[in-house]
Motif scaffolding. Structure first.
Motif, PDB file in Angstrom:
ATOM      1  N   LYS A 199      29.346  21.763  19.106  1.00  9.97           N
ATOM      2  CA  LYS A 199      28.627  22.090  17.874  1.00  9.97           C
ATOM      3  C   LYS A 199      29.523  22.052  16.649  1.00  9.97           C
ATOM      4  O   LYS A 199      30.609  22.606  16.632  1.00  9.97           O
ATOM      5  N   GLY A 257      14.464  31.866  18.066  1.00 12.63           N
ATOM      6  CA  GLY A 257      15.122  30.574  17.943  1.00 12.63           C
ATOM      7  C   GLY A 257      15.851  30.469  16.617  1.00 12.63           C
ATOM      8  O   GLY A 257      16.252  31.475  16.037  1.00 12.63           O
ATOM      9  N   TYR A 258      16.002  29.240  16.135  1.00 12.67           N
ATOM     10  CA  TYR A 258      16.745  29.045  14.898  1.00 12.67           C
ATOM     11  C   TYR A 258      15.861  29.365  13.700  1.00 12.67           C
ATOM     12  O   TYR A 258      14.779  28.818  13.559  1.00 12.67           O
ATOM     13  N   HIS A 287      23.998  30.340  15.481  1.00 13.75           N
ATOM     14  CA  HIS A 287      23.553  30.996  16.696  1.00 13.75           C
ATOM     15  C   HIS A 287      22.056  31.259  16.627  1.00 13.75           C
ATOM     16  O   HIS A 287      21.579  31.873  15.689  1.00 13.75           O
ATOM     17  N   ALA A 288      21.381  30.818  17.651  1.00 17.86           N
ATOM     18  CA  ALA A 288      19.941  30.998  17.685  1.00 17.86           C
ATOM     19  C   ALA A 288      19.600  32.431  18.035  1.00 17.86           C
ATOM     20  O   ALA A 288      20.308  33.075  18.799  1.00 17.86           O
ATOM     21  N   LYS A 331      13.293  26.244  19.443  1.00 19.74           N
ATOM     22  CA  LYS A 331      13.997  26.543  20.689  1.00 19.74           C
ATOM     23  C   LYS A 331      15.124  25.541  20.923  1.00 19.74           C
ATOM     24  O   LYS A 331      16.100  25.837  21.599  1.00 19.74           O
ATOM     25  N   ASN A 332      14.948  24.348  20.398  1.00 25.34           N
ATOM     26  CA  ASN A 332      15.947  23.306  20.654  1.00 25.34           C
ATOM     27  C   ASN A 332      17.262  23.613  19.955  1.00 25.34           C
ATOM     28  O   ASN A 332      17.295  24.151  18.858  1.00 25.34           O
ATOM     29  N   ASP A 333      18.305  23.222  20.635  1.00 22.32           N
ATOM     30  CA  ASP A 333      19.633  23.423  20.072  1.00 22.32           C
ATOM     31  C   ASP A 333      19.960  22.230  19.174  1.00 22.32           C
ATOM     32  O   ASP A 333      19.878  21.081  19.588  1.00 22.32           O
ATOM     33  N   ARG A 380      17.441  25.745   9.646  1.00 25.41           N
ATOM     34  CA  ARG A 380      17.977  24.478  10.128  1.00 25.41           C
ATOM     35  C   ARG A 380      18.832  23.790   9.057  1.00 25.41           C
ATOM     36  O   ARG A 380      19.810  23.142   9.350  1.00 25.41           O
ATOM     37  N   THR A 385      25.765  19.490  20.015  1.00 26.49           N
ATOM     38  CA  THR A 385      25.296  20.842  20.325  1.00 26.49           C
ATOM     39  C   THR A 385      26.233  21.475  21.338  1.00 26.49           C
ATOM     40  O   THR A 385      27.204  20.865  21.771  1.00 26.49           O
ATOM     41  N   GLY A 386      25.880  22.689  21.725  1.00 25.68           N
ATOM     42  CA  GLY A 386      26.684  23.383  22.735  1.00 25.68           C
ATOM     43  C   GLY A 386      28.131  23.515  22.305  1.00 25.68           C
ATOM     44  O   GLY A 386      28.418  23.935  21.189  1.00 25.68           O
TER      45      GLY A 386
END
Lengths: 356, 625
Positions: free
Chosen positions: B180, B107-108, B101-102, B213-215, B111, B176-177
């Motif tokens: 995931k 953000g993340y 979860h970001a 920010k990217n998922d 990684r 993602t989403g």
């Protein structure tokens, strides 16, 4: 701008400052237009290479100075070896220590290539090409044996010049096929003469007019002229005025070995052994040859023991030199130098402990 | 629906296996018996796998499906059962949750998670279980990378191993989403192949560079660490397979990379795990006539020596299956605990701590299994002889690096009281002689001489100075670090010499030994002096002395390579400032002239300038001097 030692290097036999006898002989050799294979030996910084290059210039003219560096590829079975060869239209220069064990293949291949290409230019006076082998004492036995055959086979259009510090590792068949020329170290006065000339040319005035400075420089550089000139320039660059009291600037690795020698005389315990090991590893990482470390250390101990007032100092010195020779041989035979260097240190400590 | 069906099937198989079980009890497990089982077992295993993925809760008590299946493949279904320290598990859970979860603002934060540890330390199991817990709605919460090299694919496969990792990562980026999952990389590409390693590291770095920010799906790298005998790896450099060598500094210290180190499984957890298995399989043990006390004796013995769950479980199963009355403990025939280098060095230098074990291992080696019960000769065995033989067995083939280890550590024997005397001299003398053996075609003596000498003399020293046991920590030999530095110095020296040669051709030539011993020191002294107006400091070839290399007790990543590049860059810059020669430009030309044959060239008149090759003419202004 360039370093003094390079800038003021004589280019012709006339410009050479000492060993007039040798220079004259080389000159007459050059004037005959031909010369036999040469084995030029003597301590470092005595002017061997300078003399050889000046002789070549005498024979071939300034063309020998037009150098280029080529990466040549030699094939050893399936492996390909890349190797830098320096050449001019008239000669080649190779250094066996760069070839790391493959010197036989490189030398055979290169010499064959050189010797089998005959000059088409009939107007040229000299039909042969010259191959200079630097540091010939590092040639392996194999390579020397190969060299011996090549020397006979291609003597028509190939001349070899071997340069080395000592002929002890050169095999007798090669020695007998070459004209041996010994170039001794310059004397201290001869070196002073050179120093004076250089300072004059550079119009340097910051040196005191005290002959002991030059004598000191000569002694500290162990009559190695190249080192002497470097030392002179370092003194000039790092001091405003150089007097007899100005401290000498000696190479760092020498300083490290000197310190080590002094330490051994003072402390002989396990901590010392450990710190000596670090020092040795540091020197090895800087590519300082282990044999050089061993001999420098032995000389330093010899020198320091001269100041010790004790009945059996001579006996100690003898034992240390004996140990040095033992471990020197092991350095040649073994694989990992650190074992033998540490062996020498402990042996020395035990000798000192017992007798001092 | 599916679950119900599975249960039905389970029941069917259960019946079937029960029949088989009776059969097994009656006969002694002979080879014939095994082959029959093989055939029947196959469908069972298949089904077991499906049940595992669909999370069928494991039935306590008799579990028919586990009877013939290797027990190590039966994973604990609950996090509580796993054999690692609870704190480590919490760490892992925390790390994996944060990756999922970001943070709404930052953000993340992480990684890539690196899980490193020895084999059988529950890395993969823990990751799988946590993943399953964190993503309970996803049927398969893990996507795993499969190295095409390690798969023998019947259909020809994709072939190229080189691009496979970056391809895989690219495909994973869309997970993602709602889709995931955890991307798990356990099968690390061959890092010993330079290009593959480079590709591997580059794609990881690219992954890390994607904006926070990217998922992106969370990536878990599982590294099973082991030591490689250094002599077998080209270059002789330190190439142990550990996280430090698999990844580079940039990745390991990247702010979006976390690392969790797994330790070998501690005795208590291993014991708990084996006890769980015993409880689950009580009926089997009863059927085999294993008493509870006997089984627990075995569990105790197994958990002391192992630290590797997988291997311990296999041994346990093997023992239980072929147990017959009066049979020996598994520890006498099972895994020979692999000696680490430090363990071995310690045995030789300081002497062993566990005398009985040492002698037992030695006898196993010398006498063989069957006479082990006969203890009559045990008293006559010298413990030092036993230690040396045991160490020789494991390290005799890599004697050079082992001897270097001895050299690095023998002075650590109670350094406060150790004296430099004849005994110590004898040790180093023998180490020195052992080194000669390596080149004399006698490599088998190399380890022998060194180890025996060190042990004998250390024993003597011990008896003369008493046993205070205040020894130094054992250290890795510096040799490989030194060698790496030496290689760099050599490259630097060659670079320096060629630069000098190009600059000075026609005036002077400097031999490599002069470059090393004189110029390499004096030129920086001269150029860095007060009178010279150089902006870049001219570095000493190989870096300054008095910057000793220390021996480490742990593997550390060095940045010597960086130092080397900085030095070469500075030297070139300084060259340019002082002499106005641009080496780089000339070098390109020189490389192009590779194929031009100097012999052919030189046949031409010397005044003709070959365009391709770089003629190194002296600077005209230098000539005038």
């Amino acid at each position: 701008m360039s370093l003094w030692a390079d800038k003021h290097r004589p280019k012709t036999l006339e410009q050479l400052d000492f060993h007039e006898g040798i220079s004259n002989r080389l000159k007459s050799l050059a004037s005959s237009g031909d010369f036999p294979h040469l084995l030029v030996y003597g301590p470092p910084g005595a002017g061997k290479k300078t003399r050889v290059l000046a002789t070549l210039r005498e024979i071939f003219g300034p063309g020998v100075e037009k150098l280029k560096v080529d990466v040549k590829i030699f094939e050893n079975g399936s492996r390909k070896l890349e190797f830098n060869v320096i050449s001019s239209p008239y000669h080649y220069e190779i250094t066996p220590s760069d070839m790391s064990g493959n010197d036989r293949i490189v030398i055979q291949d290169l010499l064959k290539q050189v010797a089998q290409t005959e000059s088409i230019d009939f107007t040229r006076k000299m039909k042969f090409k010259v191959v200079i082998i630097n540091e010939a004492e590092y040639l392996t036995r194999d390579a020397q044996a190969a060299l011996r055959r090549t020397m006979e086979k291609y003597s028509g259009n190939l001349r070899l010049i071997l340069l080395c510090n000592s002929t002890s590792t050169i095999i007798p068949p090669i020695k007998s096929r070459t004209l041996q020329i010994r170039v001794p170290s310059p004397t201290a006065p001869e070196m002073s003469l050179v120093f004076n000339k250089i300072l004059e040319k550079e119009s340097v005035t910051s040196f005191d007019d005290d002959p002991s400075i030059f004598a000191n420089v000569a002694a500290n550089s162990e009559r190695n002229l190249r080192m002497g000139i470097m030392l002179l320039e370092s003194l000039y660059m790092n001091n405003d005025q150089i007097t007899a009291k100005t401290p000498m600037i000696l190479p760092d690795w020498k300083g490290v070995i000197k310190n080590l020698g002094a330490e051994i005389l003072k402390n002989r315990n396990v901590q010392m052994v450990q710190s000596a090991r670090s020092t040795f590893y540091d020197l090895i990482a800087h590519c300082i040859p282990s044999k050089l470390i061993l001999s420098e250390l032995t000389w330093e101990l010899w020198y320091l023991l001269g100041n010790v007032k004790s009945g059996n100092v001579d006996q100690i010195k003898g034992s240390i030199v004996d140990a040095c020779s033992t471990f020197d041989e092991r350095l040649s035979l073994g694989q990992k130098d650190i074992f033998h260097l540490e062996g020498f240190i402990i042996k020395t400590m035990v000798i000192l402990e017992k007798n001092l | 629906m599916v679950m119900a069906e599975n249960r039905k099937e389970d029941a069917r198989i259960g019946r079937k296996t029960k029949v088989r079980k009776r059969y097994m009890v009656e006969t002694d497990s002979s080879e014939e018996d095994d082959t029959i089982e093989e055939e029947e077992i196959r469908p069972v295993i298949k089904l077991a796998k499906t049940t595992k993925t669909t999370k069928t809760p494991e039935i306590p008590g008799l579990n028919p499906e586990t009877l013939h299946k290797p027990w190590n493949e039966i994973q604990p279904g609950l996090l509580g059962e796993i054999a690692i320290h609870p704190r480590k598990l919490t760490d892992l859970k925390k790390a994996m949750t944060s990756m999922l979860h970001a943070d709404p603002i930052f953000g993340y934060s992480c990684r890539i998670l690196i899980c490193s540890g020895p084999s059988g330390s529950c890395k993969s199991t823990a990751v799988q279980l946590v993943a399953r817990e964190l993503l309970p709605d996803v049927s398969n919460p893990i996507v795993e990378y499969i190295n095409p090299q390690s798969m023998v694919s019947a259909g020809g496969g994709t072939g190229s191993t080189m691009g496979s990792f970056s391809n895989f990562m690219r495909q994973c980026a869309v997970l993602t989403g709602n889709n995931k999952r955890f991307v798990v990389v356990e099968d690390i590409p061959n890092i010993y192949h330079d290009k593959t390693r480079e590709e591997f590291l580059t794609s990881l770095k690219e992954w890390l560079d994607i904006s926070e920010k990217n998922d992106l799906p969370p990536v878990v790298m599982i590294v099973t660490e082991y030591e490689t005998p250094q002599e077998y790896v080209s270059g002789g450099l330190n190439r142990n397979f550990i996280a430090e060598t698999v990844f580079d500094r940039e990745i390991l210290f990247h702010r979006r990379v976390s690392r969790i180190k797994f330790n070998p499984v501690a005795k208590t957890y291993l014991k708990k795990c084996l006890t769980n298995i015993y409880n689950r399989e009580t009926k089997l043990f009863k059927a085999k006539g294993v008493s509870k006390t006997r089984a627990f004796e075995e569990i105790n013995a197994l958990s002391t020596n192992y630290g590797d769950v997988r291997s311990a479980i296999i041994s346990f199963q093997f023992w239980s299956r072929f147990h017959s009355k009066g049979s020996k403990s598994i520890t006498t025939l099972g895994k020979e605990t692999n000696m680490g280098i430090f363990n071995a060095l310690g045995k030789i230098i300081y002497g062993t701590q566990h005398k009985e074990e040492e002698i037992l291992n030695f006898r196993k080696l010398q006498i063989g299994e069957y006479k082990l019960s006969d203890q009559s000769d045990a008293g006559a065995i010298n413990v030092d002889v036993a230690s040396v033989s045991n160490v020789l067995k494991d390290f005799g083939s890599q004697a050079t690096s082992f001897n270097l280890g001895l050299l690095e550590n023998y002075t650590g024997f109670d350094p406060a009281n150790l004296k430099v005397d004849a005994q110590l001299l004898q040790i180093i003398d023998d180490l020195s002689i052992a080194d000669l053996c390596s080149t004399r075609g006698l490599p088998e003596y190399q380890g022998n001489i060194a180890m025996r000498s060190v042990r004998i003399h250390m024993r003597n020293i011990e008896s003369s100075i008493g046993t205070t046991k205040r020894h130094d920590n054992l250290k890795f030999s510096r040799q490989w670090k030194v060698q790496q530095k030496q290689n760099n110095t050599n490259r630097e020296l060659e670079d320096y010499r060629l630069r000098k040669l190009k600059r000075l051709s026609g005036i002077s030539r400097v031999s490599s030994s002069d470059c090393l011993l004189l110029d390499g020191f004096y030129e920086p002294i001269i150029l860095n002096s007060r009178k010279s107006l150089l902006r870049t400091r001219y570095p000493r070839v190989g870096g300054s002395l008095n910057n000793p290399i220390y021996a480490d007790s742990e593997i550390v990543i060095e940045n010597e390579e960086d130092d080397y590049f900085t030095r070469v860059k500075n030297a070139r810059q300084a060259d340019l400032e002082t002499y106005g020669v641009d080496v780089e430009a000339e070098e390109e030309g020189a490389l192009e002239s590779d194929d031009s044959d100097p012999v052919v060239d030189s046949e031409e008149d010397t005044t003709v300038h070959d365009d391709d090759s770089v003629e190194l003419l002296s600077d005209s202004d230098l000539d005038n001097v």
